[in-house]
Design a protein around this motif. Structure first.
Motif, PDB file in Angstrom:
ATOM      1  N   ALA A   1       0.824  -1.210   0.000  1.00 60.59           N
ATOM      2  CA  ALA A   1       0.000   0.000   0.000  1.00 60.59           C
ATOM      3  C   ALA A   1       0.858   1.261   0.000  1.00 60.59           C
ATOM      4  O   ALA A   1       0.441   2.305  -0.517  1.00 60.59           O
ATOM      5  CB  ALA A   1      -0.928   0.001   1.212  1.00 60.59           C
ATOM      6  N   LEU A   2       2.057   1.182   0.571  1.00 62.96           N
ATOM      7  CA  LEU A   2       2.930   2.353   0.617  1.00 62.96           C
ATOM      8  C   LEU A   2       3.488   2.719  -0.760  1.00 62.96           C
ATOM      9  O   LEU A   2       4.044   3.806  -0.935  1.00 62.96           O
ATOM     10  CB  LEU A   2       4.083   2.097   1.593  1.00 62.96           C
ATOM     11  CG  LEU A   2       3.692   1.969   3.069  1.00 62.96           C
ATOM     12  CD1 LEU A   2       4.885   1.500   3.884  1.00 62.96           C
ATOM     13  CD2 LEU A   2       3.178   3.304   3.591  1.00 62.96           C
ATOM     14  N   TRP A   3       3.365   1.795  -1.709  1.00 62.48           N
ATOM     15  CA  TRP A   3       3.888   2.050  -3.060  1.00 62.48           C
ATOM     16  C   TRP A   3       2.773   2.191  -4.088  1.00 62.48           C
ATOM     17  O   TRP A   3       3.031   2.161  -5.291  1.00 62.48           O
ATOM     18  CB  TRP A   3       4.850   0.926  -3.461  1.00 62.48           C
ATOM     19  CG  TRP A   3       6.095   0.963  -2.635  1.00 62.48           C
ATOM     20  CD1 TRP A   3       6.359   0.247  -1.512  1.00 62.48           C
ATOM     21  CD2 TRP A   3       7.223   1.813  -2.848  1.00 62.48           C
ATOM     22  NE1 TRP A   3       7.582   0.584  -1.007  1.00 62.48           N
ATOM     23  CE2 TRP A   3       8.152   1.546  -1.807  1.00 62.48           C
ATOM     24  CE3 TRP A   3       7.563   2.768  -3.815  1.00 62.48           C
ATOM     25  CZ2 TRP A   3       9.378   2.198  -1.703  1.00 62.48           C
ATOM     26  CZ3 TRP A   3       8.781   3.423  -3.722  1.00 62.48           C
ATOM     27  CH2 TRP A   3       9.668   3.129  -2.679  1.00 62.48           C
ATOM     28  N   ARG A   4       1.554   2.390  -3.607  1.00 62.80           N
ATOM     29  CA  ARG A   4       0.459   2.630  -4.542  1.00 62.80           C
ATOM     30  C   ARG A   4       0.712   3.911  -5.329  1.00 62.80           C
ATOM     31  O   ARG A   4       1.033   4.943  -4.763  1.00 62.80           O
ATOM     32  CB  ARG A   4      -0.866   2.759  -3.791  1.00 62.80           C
ATOM     33  CG  ARG A   4      -1.470   1.445  -3.351  1.00 62.80           C
ATOM     34  CD  ARG A   4      -2.960   1.606  -3.101  1.00 62.80           C
ATOM     35  NE  ARG A   4      -3.530   0.369  -2.606  1.00 62.80           N
ATOM     36  CZ  ARG A   4      -3.976   0.197  -1.377  1.00 62.80           C
ATOM     37  NH1 ARG A   4      -3.894   1.183  -0.519  1.00 62.80           N
ATOM     38  NH2 ARG A   4      -4.479  -0.944  -1.010  1.00 62.80           N
ATOM     39  N   GLY A   5       0.520   3.821  -6.615  1.00 64.90           N
ATOM     40  CA  GLY A   5       0.696   5.002  -7.462  1.00 64.90           C
ATOM     41  C   GLY A   5       2.119   5.250  -7.905  1.00 64.90           C
ATOM     42  O   GLY A   5       2.412   6.306  -8.464  1.00 64.90           O
ATOM     43  N   TRP A   6       3.023   4.287  -7.687  1.00 62.48           N
ATOM     44  CA  TRP A   6       4.439   4.504  -8.014  1.00 62.48           C
ATOM     45  C   TRP A   6       4.634   4.744  -9.514  1.00 62.48           C
ATOM     46  O   TRP A   6       5.477   5.566  -9.904  1.00 62.48           O
ATOM     47  CB  TRP A   6       5.288   3.314  -7.562  1.00 62.48           C
ATOM     48  CG  TRP A   6       5.057   2.049  -8.335  1.00 62.48           C
ATOM     49  CD1 TRP A   6       4.200   1.045  -8.025  1.00 62.48           C
ATOM     50  CD2 TRP A   6       5.692   1.666  -9.564  1.00 62.48           C
ATOM     51  NE1 TRP A   6       4.242   0.046  -8.971  1.00 62.48           N
ATOM     52  CE2 TRP A   6       5.160   0.404  -9.938  1.00 62.48           C
ATOM     53  CE3 TRP A   6       6.653   2.254 -10.386  1.00 62.48           C
ATOM     54  CZ2 TRP A   6       5.547  -0.265 -11.090  1.00 62.48           C
ATOM     55  CZ3 TRP A   6       7.049   1.583 -11.538  1.00 62.48           C
ATOM     56  CH2 TRP A   6       6.502   0.340 -11.880  1.00 62.48           C
ATOM     57  N   SER A   7       3.864   4.051 -10.335  1.00 61.56           N
ATOM     58  CA  SER A   7       4.034   4.236 -11.784  1.00 61.56           C
ATOM     59  C   SER A   7       3.602   5.628 -12.217  1.00 61.56           C
ATOM     60  O   SER A   7       4.199   6.230 -13.120  1.00 61.56           O
ATOM     61  CB  SER A   7       3.249   3.169 -12.546  1.00 61.56           C
ATOM     62  OG  SER A   7       1.871   3.185 -12.179  1.00 61.56           O
ATOM     63  N   GLY A   8       2.559   6.159 -11.569  1.00 59.37           N
ATOM     64  CA  GLY A   8       2.130   7.520 -11.866  1.00 59.37           C
ATOM     65  C   GLY A   8       3.163   8.545 -11.452  1.00 59.37           C
ATOM     66  O   GLY A   8       3.375   9.549 -12.139  1.00 59.37           O
ATOM     67  N   LYS A   9       3.822   8.285 -10.319  1.00 60.18           N
ATOM     68  CA  LYS A   9       4.885   9.182  -9.858  1.00 60.18           C
ATOM     69  C   LYS A   9       6.055   9.166 -10.828  1.00 60.18           C
ATOM     70  O   LYS A   9       6.573  10.218 -11.221  1.00 60.18           O
ATOM     71  CB  LYS A   9       5.367   8.750  -8.467  1.00 60.18           C
ATOM     72  CG  LYS A   9       4.335   8.827  -7.375  1.00 60.18           C
ATOM     73  CD  LYS A   9       4.107  10.237  -6.906  1.00 60.18           C
ATOM     74  CE  LYS A   9       5.240  10.740  -6.034  1.00 60.18           C
ATOM     75  NZ  LYS A   9       4.993  12.108  -5.543  1.00 60.18           N
ATOM     76  N   LEU A  10       6.475   7.974 -11.220  1.00 57.55           N
ATOM     77  CA  LEU A  10       7.644   7.840 -12.084  1.00 57.55           C
ATOM     78  C   LEU A  10       7.392   8.447 -13.470  1.00 57.55           C
ATOM     79  O   LEU A  10       8.180   9.276 -13.942  1.00 57.55           O
ATOM     80  CB  LEU A  10       8.019   6.364 -12.225  1.00 57.55           C
ATOM     81  CG  LEU A  10       9.170   6.042 -13.184  1.00 57.55           C
ATOM     82  CD1 LEU A  10      10.470   6.674 -12.715  1.00 57.55           C
ATOM     83  CD2 LEU A  10       9.330   4.530 -13.330  1.00 57.55           C
TER      84      LEU A  10
END
Length: 318
Positions: A80-89
């Motif tokens: 859950a702490l890495w949700r949205g990582w692809s959007g950030k990158l």
């Protein structure tokens, strides 16, 4: 006299535009893309915590950064702490490329002393206008990624990332869903960018004149990168305070807790606009902006260009 002789003896630093201007702007785009994408990816857990603190302020009211992260980990698991990582990158990588590349372009455009210049702008106006123009266009590329990222972070069963998130947003809300938060995004990022770039430029100038007592050209590469880091942290902290109210409004709109910006402001409260999630944003953006500028300037130096700060016309005048 000795100082004057040393200045005469030292070769002038090459102007950023002494090589092909397209090479320079291309390196700025690549540097901005790599530095922004990497740094925003690294702080994804802090971003997840920030969004949750904005959406559920009562739940995280008495939590610090470490205890807040521990709460998310305990309730939802480490993933859950890495949700949205692809959007950030991807999102912030593309936005960073356009932001830094266009800032360098507009800075030289507005500072032009030839026929292109309709009026002679002072330094403050050049920095503010350049940051405004660059961020205005860069956020158009970021908005779709941000729309998916925030939904992934706050809606557990929405999607896993960009691949399945983009079709869902389009199917449920159409193209308008990708730009639902564009105006709040502008209201957050435009002041931040204008203040951040201007503060950075003035900090660089102040450090060399009042602390180093030397021209940038007379300092080593390590010293120049150190100045970049110090100026960048100052710029990031100041910009964060300015942009915090709009960041809270934007999250409220994406969560659909409000239908308009004015309704979100009334719901959050005037004081809370400035204070809610401010410590976590300073802890998040201060190091991020510093590392971004450091990586960005390192890429420029490795490509044969000088570190950031100042105008091309300053070198001509000197």
């Amino acid at each position: 006299m000795k100082d004057i002789e040393e200045r005469k003896a030292s070769p002038p630093s090459p102007s950023p535009l002494s090589k092909s201007k397209y090479d320079y702007y291309g390196i700025c785009f690549i540097g901005g893309m790599l530095s922004s994408g990497a740094t925003h990816l690294a702080i994804t857990p802090l971003d997840v915590l920030k969004v949750n603190m904005q959406v559920n302020p009562e739940k995280y009211k008495n939590n610090g950064i470490l205890s807040g992260i521990a709460t998310i980990w305990k309730e939802e698991g480490s993933y859950a702490l890495w949700r949205g990582w692809s959007g950030k990158l991807c999102g912030y990588g593309i936005q960073g490329g356009f932001k830094y590349g266009l800032y360098e372009y507009f800075k030289n455009f507005y500072a032009a002393d030839d026929d292109r210049a309709l009026i002679k702008l002072n330094r403050n106006s050049i920095f503010f206008l350049s940051g405004l123009s660059a961020q205005l266009l860069a956020d158009v590329t970021l908005a779709p990624f941000e729309a998916v990222k925030i939904r992934v972070q706050i809606q557990r069963n929405f999607a896993k990332g960009l691949v399945d998130g983009f079709p869902l947003v389009y199917r449920n809300e159409g193209l308008a869903g990708f730009y639902r938060g564009l105006v709040p995004l502008w209201s957050r990022n435009l002041p931040f960018s204008m203040v951040m770039f201007s503060t950075f430029e003035h900090s660089v100038d102040l450090i060399y004149r009042k602390i180093m007592h030397r021209r940038k050209e007379d300092c080593s590469t390590a010293q120049q990168l150190g100045v970049t880091c110090l100026a960048a942290y100052t710029a990031g902290a100041v910009g964060t305070v300015i942009s915090n109210p709009a960041d809270n409004v934007m999250t409220s709109l994406y969560k659909k807790k409000a239908e308009s910006a004015m309704q979100a402001i009334k719901s959050i409260g005037f004081i809370n606009l400035f204070t809610r999630s401010l410590p976590i944003r300073i802890a998040l953006l201060g190091p991020v902006v510093t590392l971004q500028w450091f990586l960005y300037d390192t890429i420029k130096v490795l490509s044969g260009f000088p570190t950031s700060g100042g105008l091309a016309r300053d070198q001509k005048e000197s």
